[in-house]
Design an enzyme around this catalytic site. Structure first.
Site, PDB file in Angstrom:
ATOM      1  CE  LYS A 281      -2.936  48.726  38.661  1.00 21.38           C
ATOM      2  NZ  LYS A 281      -1.892  47.804  37.977  1.00 21.38           N
ATOM      3  NE  ARG A 355      -3.170  37.191  40.095  1.00 21.33           N
ATOM      4  CZ  ARG A 355      -2.230  37.198  39.267  1.00 21.33           C
ATOM      5  NH1 ARG A 355      -1.245  36.024  39.473  1.00 21.33           N
ATOM      6  NH2 ARG A 355      -2.147  37.892  38.356  1.00 21.33           N
TER       7      ARG A 355
HETATM    8  N1  BES Z   1      -6.245  45.450  36.950  1.00 19.19           N
HETATM    9  C1  BES Z   1      -4.817  44.981  36.801  1.00 19.19           C
HETATM   10  C2  BES Z   1      -4.767  44.506  35.518  1.00 19.19           C
HETATM   11  C3  BES Z   1      -4.624  45.502  34.292  1.00 19.19           C
HETATM   12  C4  BES Z   1      -3.548  46.145  34.331  1.00 19.19           C
HETATM   13  C5  BES Z   1      -5.428  45.760  33.380  1.00 19.19           C
HETATM   14  C6  BES Z   1      -3.147  47.081  33.153  1.00 19.19           C
HETATM   15  C7  BES Z   1      -5.409  46.518  32.330  1.00 19.19           C
HETATM   16  C8  BES Z   1      -4.261  47.296  32.242  1.00 19.19           C
HETATM   17  C9  BES Z   1      -4.490  43.904  37.812  1.00 19.19           C
HETATM   18  O1  BES Z   1      -4.991  43.820  39.112  1.00 19.19           O
HETATM   19  C10 BES Z   1      -3.097  43.898  37.978  1.00 19.19           C
HETATM   20  O2  BES Z   1      -2.531  45.101  38.583  1.00 19.19           O
HETATM   21  N2  BES Z   1      -2.348  42.769  37.446  1.00 19.19           N
HETATM   22  C11 BES Z   1      -0.875  42.852  37.558  1.00 19.19           C
HETATM   23  C12 BES Z   1      -0.653  41.678  37.991  1.00 19.19           C
HETATM   24  C13 BES Z   1       0.798  41.382  38.381  1.00 19.19           C
HETATM   25  C14 BES Z   1       1.493  42.130  39.626  1.00 19.19           C
HETATM   26  C15 BES Z   1       1.056  40.030  38.596  1.00 19.19           C
HETATM   27  C16 BES Z   1      -0.432  43.216  36.146  1.00 19.19           C
HETATM   28  O3  BES Z   1      -0.872  42.949  35.160  1.00 19.19           O
HETATM   29  O4  BES Z   1       0.455  43.881  36.181  1.00 19.19           O
HETATM   30 MN    MN Z   2      -4.090  45.389  40.308  1.00 16.05          MN
END
Ligand code: BES
Ligand code: MN
Ligand code: ZN
Length: 502
Positions: A281, A355
């Site tokens: 990230k 997931r």
């Molecule tokens: N934990 C995150 C989701 C999230 C992101 C919650 C920002 C709250 C704020 C999750 O694991 C994630 O990183 N999801 C990705 C999925 C994507 C790579 C398809 C996302 O939402 O960017």
């Molecule tokens: Mn994630």
């Protein structure tokens, strides 16, 4: 904090502080009118002078109100009378709690439970929510500060007014329920607010075991990495590969109902820190990814509240817990893993890890022979974009279950909103190399995440709550909210209600 209920009129209460509402503009609520009459117009006089307009959340403390037995009267603004809804009710109760606590008042008699709330008839709801709003407002997290909040004379006791003696027993039960939900929310917030270096998968497992010690009705089991290997949880384990913290699969079984009752199974995402893994990230606000275990924390909070209330129902919690970190051993984009269900997954983005751990937990959930399965997860940023911070995203494969959750959301004020889990979206998960991919492209990210989970939940009634937008607040007052414990508790309480009237 202690709560009780009592009947009686405000001018006759021997208490440190009587709390009454004022509507906009300058309209007295019924109990305020009673005080005004008894005091020869003392309150309306002040209000006419412009001391309190009745704006939502405004407070005015007054002393020496003639012909009353209380030390002080606290006027609290309730906004427009016609618009006084469940949200406003929460706000005024929270404002009063904060005001009294700041002023070092230790006790008060609140007539806010007598206010007419839009769409709410029953007094028990008001008492329950007044308790919840009060506890929520007084919550603070200072476990890790070397200097604790100054607690010279914290608010200790609030008495809520009820109209009849006949209402007392029901109102006392409402206090009990409100307190249990509030303490479930506190547990959820405390766990979520803890940083990733303290709240690890092992820590979550220990917390679950702590709940087992407290409640004999709770049975906790923790699966270790080798157990998960034996079960073939290749998807969950692929997320843990980059971490030095051992993953855990925690189950909690609360058996309050008869043995043959199928349980409600709650599956909570427990990523104790989500760096994104190799698909790292960006740095900004990455600290917030300590909250990626809020689903897990809400499952613990809900089970703890069920046990505290000794509810006659069976509820199971399943928590897959791990960190998601980059490392030489970590899963790489393009890697293909086999889930416990036998479905092979091409991991195109290691940041879509929620997931990956949920699918194995959802497969594992089958063994409990569930009546319904609800998963709770901070799953996608896309859900925050779609719905913001107000409702949780809701998807599922069973209409009555969706309906019940929507309704529980409205009653509890902890709302969710359905997104369409249509077959049309499923093809976004197609992979050339495995059964499915773990991401579905740019469009409808919250829904394609739901689609992914739906592949693993065909054998039972299932709903998915994406709580990414509601589980915590960002900004200056950042921290966990305790949601969706109120929603889940309302859902469970409603279930009991319909069972008993069947
Ligand atoms: N934990 C995150 C989701 C999230 C992101 C919650 C920002 C709250 C704020 C999750 O694991 C994630 O990183 N999801 C990705 C999925 C994507 C790579 C398809 C996302 O939402 O960017
Ligand atoms: Mn994630
Ligand atoms: Zn995540």
């Amino acid at each position: 904090m202690e709560f009780s209920v009592k009947t009686g009129t405000p001018e006759k209460q021997r208490t440190a502080c009587v709390v009454v509402g004022i509507f906009e503009s300058r309209k007295l609520s019924a109990p305020a009118q009673v005080l005004d009459d008894a005091s020869g117009g003392f309150i309306s006089h002040l209000i006419q002078r412009g001391e309190c307009e009745g704006k939502l959340g405004q407070t005015l403390l007054i002393h020496n109100v003639p012909h009353t037995l209380c030390d002080r009267v606290l006027l609290v603004g309730c906004g427009a009378e016609k618009e006084f809804d469940t949200k406003a009710f929460h706000k005024v109760n929270a404002a009063v709690a904060k005001f009294l606590d700041d002023k070092g008042a230790t006790e008060a008699f609140s007539y806010l439970t007598k206010l007419p709330v839009k769409h709410i008839e029953d007094m028990a709801w008001k008492v329950r929510h007044a308790v919840r709003a009060t506890e929520d407002a007084l919550y603070h997290f200072d476990q890790l500060k070397s200097k604790k909040k100054d607690a010279k004379q914290p608010l200790k006791h609030i008495v809520f007014s009820v109209s009849n003696r006949r209402d007392v027993a029901e109102a006392e039960q409402a206090i009990h329920i409100g307190q249990a939900i509030a303490s479930g929310m506190k547990l959820t917030k405390d766990l979520a607010n803890l940083p990733g270096n303290i709240c690890t998968p092992t820590y979550l497992a220990e917390q679950a075991k702590g709940l087992q010690k407290k409640h004999r009705s709770l049975k906790v089991n923790v699966l270790e990495q080798k157990d998960m290997e034996q079960l073939g949880m290749g998807s969950l384990l692929s997320v843990a590969r980059g971490s030095r913290q051992p993953p855990k699969l925690i189950t909690l079984e609360y058996k309050g109902g008869v043995k043959s009752d199928k349980p409600i199974v709650l599956v909570g995402k427990g990523v104790t820190f989500d760096s994104g893994g190799i698909s790292l990230k960006p740095g900004a606000a990455m600290d917030e990814m300590k909250f990626d275990m809020c689903g897990a924390a809400s499952v613990l909070g809900t089970l703890s509240a069920c046990a505290e209330l000794k509810l006659p129902i069976n509820v199971v919690g399943v928590i897959p817990a791990t960190e998601n970190l980059p490392d030489g051993q970590a899963t790489k984009p393009g890697d293909i893993v086999t889930s416990m269900a036998g479905i092979t997954i091409e991991i195109l983005n290691t940041d879509a890890e929620g997931r990956l751990i949920l699918c194995d937990a959802l497969e594992y959930a089958k063994k409990f022979n569930p009546a319904v399965v609800i998963d709770i997860a901070t799953l996608t940023g896309a859900c925050v974009i779609a719905l913001g911070a107000h409702p949780a995203g809701l998807m599922g494969n069973h209409h009555p279950l969706i309906h019940d959750l929507l309704k529980a959301g409205t009653v509890s004020g902890d709302r969710c909103w359905e997104l369409p889990l249509w077959d049309d979206y499923q093809e976004q998960l197609d992979s050339n190399f495995a059964d499915i991919a773990n991401i579905g492209g740019k469009e409808a990210g919250a829904i394609t995440a739901g689609c992914f989970l739906s592949r693993f939940t065909k054998k039972y009634h299932w709903a998915h709550l994406d709580i990414a937008g509601v589980a915590w607040k960002s900004g200056k007052d950042n921290g966990a909210t305790g949601r969706p414990v109120p929603l889940l508790m309302q859902f469970i309480l409603d279930k009991l209600q319909t069972e008993s009237t069947k």
